[in-house]
Write a protein that holds these residues in place. Sequence first.
Motif, PDB file in Angstrom:
ATOM      1  N   LEU A 136       0.824  -1.208   0.000  1.00 30.78           N
ATOM      2  CA  LEU A 136       0.000   0.000   0.000  1.00 30.78           C
ATOM      3  C   LEU A 136       0.860   1.261   0.000  1.00 30.78           C
ATOM      4  N   ARG A 137       1.920   1.254   0.788  1.00 30.51           N
ATOM      5  CA  ARG A 137       2.800   2.419   0.831  1.00 30.51           C
ATOM      6  C   ARG A 137       3.530   2.598  -0.493  1.00 30.51           C
ATOM      7  N   SER A 138       3.889   1.476  -1.128  1.00 27.20           N
ATOM      8  CA  SER A 138       4.556   1.556  -2.430  1.00 27.20           C
ATOM      9  C   SER A 138       3.622   2.157  -3.477  1.00 27.20           C
ATOM     10  N   LEU A 139       2.386   1.671  -3.532  1.00 28.19           N
ATOM     11  CA  LEU A 139       1.417   2.187  -4.497  1.00 28.19           C
ATOM     12  C   LEU A 139       1.116   3.659  -4.236  1.00 28.19           C
ATOM     13  N   ARG A 140       1.001   4.015  -2.970  1.00 30.16           N
ATOM     14  CA  ARG A 140       0.753   5.419  -2.617  1.00 30.16           C
ATOM     15  C   ARG A 140       1.900   6.300  -3.087  1.00 30.16           C
ATOM     16  N   ASP A 141       3.131   5.871  -2.845  1.00 34.81           N
ATOM     17  CA  ASP A 141       4.295   6.665  -3.247  1.00 34.81           C
ATOM     18  C   ASP A 141       4.405   6.768  -4.768  1.00 34.81           C
ATOM     19  N   LEU A 142       3.863   5.773  -5.479  1.00 37.23           N
ATOM     20  CA  LEU A 142       3.859   5.807  -6.947  1.00 37.23           C
ATOM     21  C   LEU A 142       2.652   6.572  -7.485  1.00 37.23           C
ATOM     22  N   ARG A 143       1.870   7.155  -6.578  1.00 33.37           N
ATOM     23  CA  ARG A 143       0.701   7.985  -6.909  1.00 33.37           C
ATOM     24  C   ARG A 143      -0.394   7.212  -7.644  1.00 33.37           C
ATOM     25  N   ILE A 144      -0.544   5.951  -7.285  1.00 32.76           N
ATOM     26  CA  ILE A 144      -1.674   5.157  -7.789  1.00 32.76           C
ATOM     27  C   ILE A 144      -2.835   5.373  -6.818  1.00 32.76           C
ATOM     28  N   GLU A 145      -3.943   5.897  -7.316  1.00 32.91           N
ATOM     29  CA  GLU A 145      -5.058   6.282  -6.451  1.00 32.91           C
ATOM     30  C   GLU A 145      -6.207   5.284  -6.456  1.00 32.91           C
ATOM     31  N   ASP A 146      -6.373   4.543  -7.559  1.00 32.84           N
ATOM     32  CA  ASP A 146      -7.459   3.562  -7.671  1.00 32.84           C
ATOM     33  C   ASP A 146      -6.844   2.180  -7.839  1.00 32.84           C
ATOM     34  N   ALA A 147      -6.964   1.345  -6.822  1.00 29.36           N
ATOM     35  CA  ALA A 147      -6.269   0.057  -6.852  1.00 29.36           C
ATOM     36  C   ALA A 147      -7.164  -1.073  -6.353  1.00 29.36           C
ATOM     37  N   SER A 148      -6.974  -2.228  -6.971  1.00 29.36           N
ATOM     38  CA  SER A 148      -7.614  -3.468  -6.540  1.00 29.36           C
ATOM     39  C   SER A 148      -6.508  -4.403  -6.070  1.00 29.36           C
ATOM     40  N   ILE A 149      -6.574  -4.856  -4.830  1.00 28.02           N
ATOM     41  CA  ILE A 149      -5.529  -5.682  -4.239  1.00 28.02           C
ATOM     42  C   ILE A 149      -5.954  -7.146  -4.277  1.00 28.02           C
ATOM     43  N   GLY A 150      -5.136  -7.994  -4.906  1.00 29.26           N
ATOM     44  CA  GLY A 150      -5.425  -9.419  -4.994  1.00 29.26           C
ATOM     45  C   GLY A 150      -4.519 -10.216  -4.068  1.00 29.26           C
ATOM     46  N   THR A 151      -5.111 -10.987  -3.152  1.00 30.36           N
ATOM     47  CA  THR A 151      -4.339 -11.787  -2.207  1.00 30.36           C
ATOM     48  C   THR A 151      -4.971 -13.158  -2.030  1.00 30.36           C
TER      49      THR A 151
END
Length: 236
Positions: A136-151
Amino acid sequence: MEASTFNQERRQAIPWILWTIWKNRNSLLYAETQESPSLLVQRTQEEAALWNKLNKAESNGGQVQADMGMPKYWFPPTQGMIKCNLHASWRSDKQFIGVAWITRNHRGDVCMHARDALVPTSDKLAAEMECLLWVLRSLRDLRIEDASIGTESQKLIDAIKTPARWPRYRCLLRQIETVCLEFTVIEFEVESRESNKVVRKISTSVLRDGQLRSYLALGGPAWLHDLIQTEVIGEL
């Protein structure tokens, strides 16, 4: 725990009482603070009662049905979203955790992927939470605002949705909740082993091959090119 001479609520609260004693000991030793024992016991019993009440409603049949509904193949996100698959490779509480994530768009094109080694954790679920925080911190720092997390971890998603049932992981869940608030849209999906093969192979390579140095790269790893192509549901 099995002594019938004590009422069931007190017996069920024993794990929480032991955990509270440990935390109170640390507060006394390192912060020179101590709460009233009666208040600690009362709070412990309330948390244990709440956890048991919430988990009593769950049935094994419902969990089996949910597992059967997991996708067999990787499925793309809706247009405008980025899907990020993650995996944490945990072996024991004395070894590093191999973690990885990979992002793809609605066409299945790989955007970026990353790999790292995190410090040991007490159990697998804690490792998955640490991995999710890193993602989540990586995506935030890359300025990705709309994300679907698959786990692959149904427990991880359950803990995020109902943190009150998981008091042991309260600190980690609060951190996850805080970072999630920084996204415009954040969704979570349960993946099967079959639909999460690429990122699983990347994360397991961390410990298997001793790849402890972190990296972030555009596109997908060349050694998994064929698997990436066949994992996309539209190409099967």
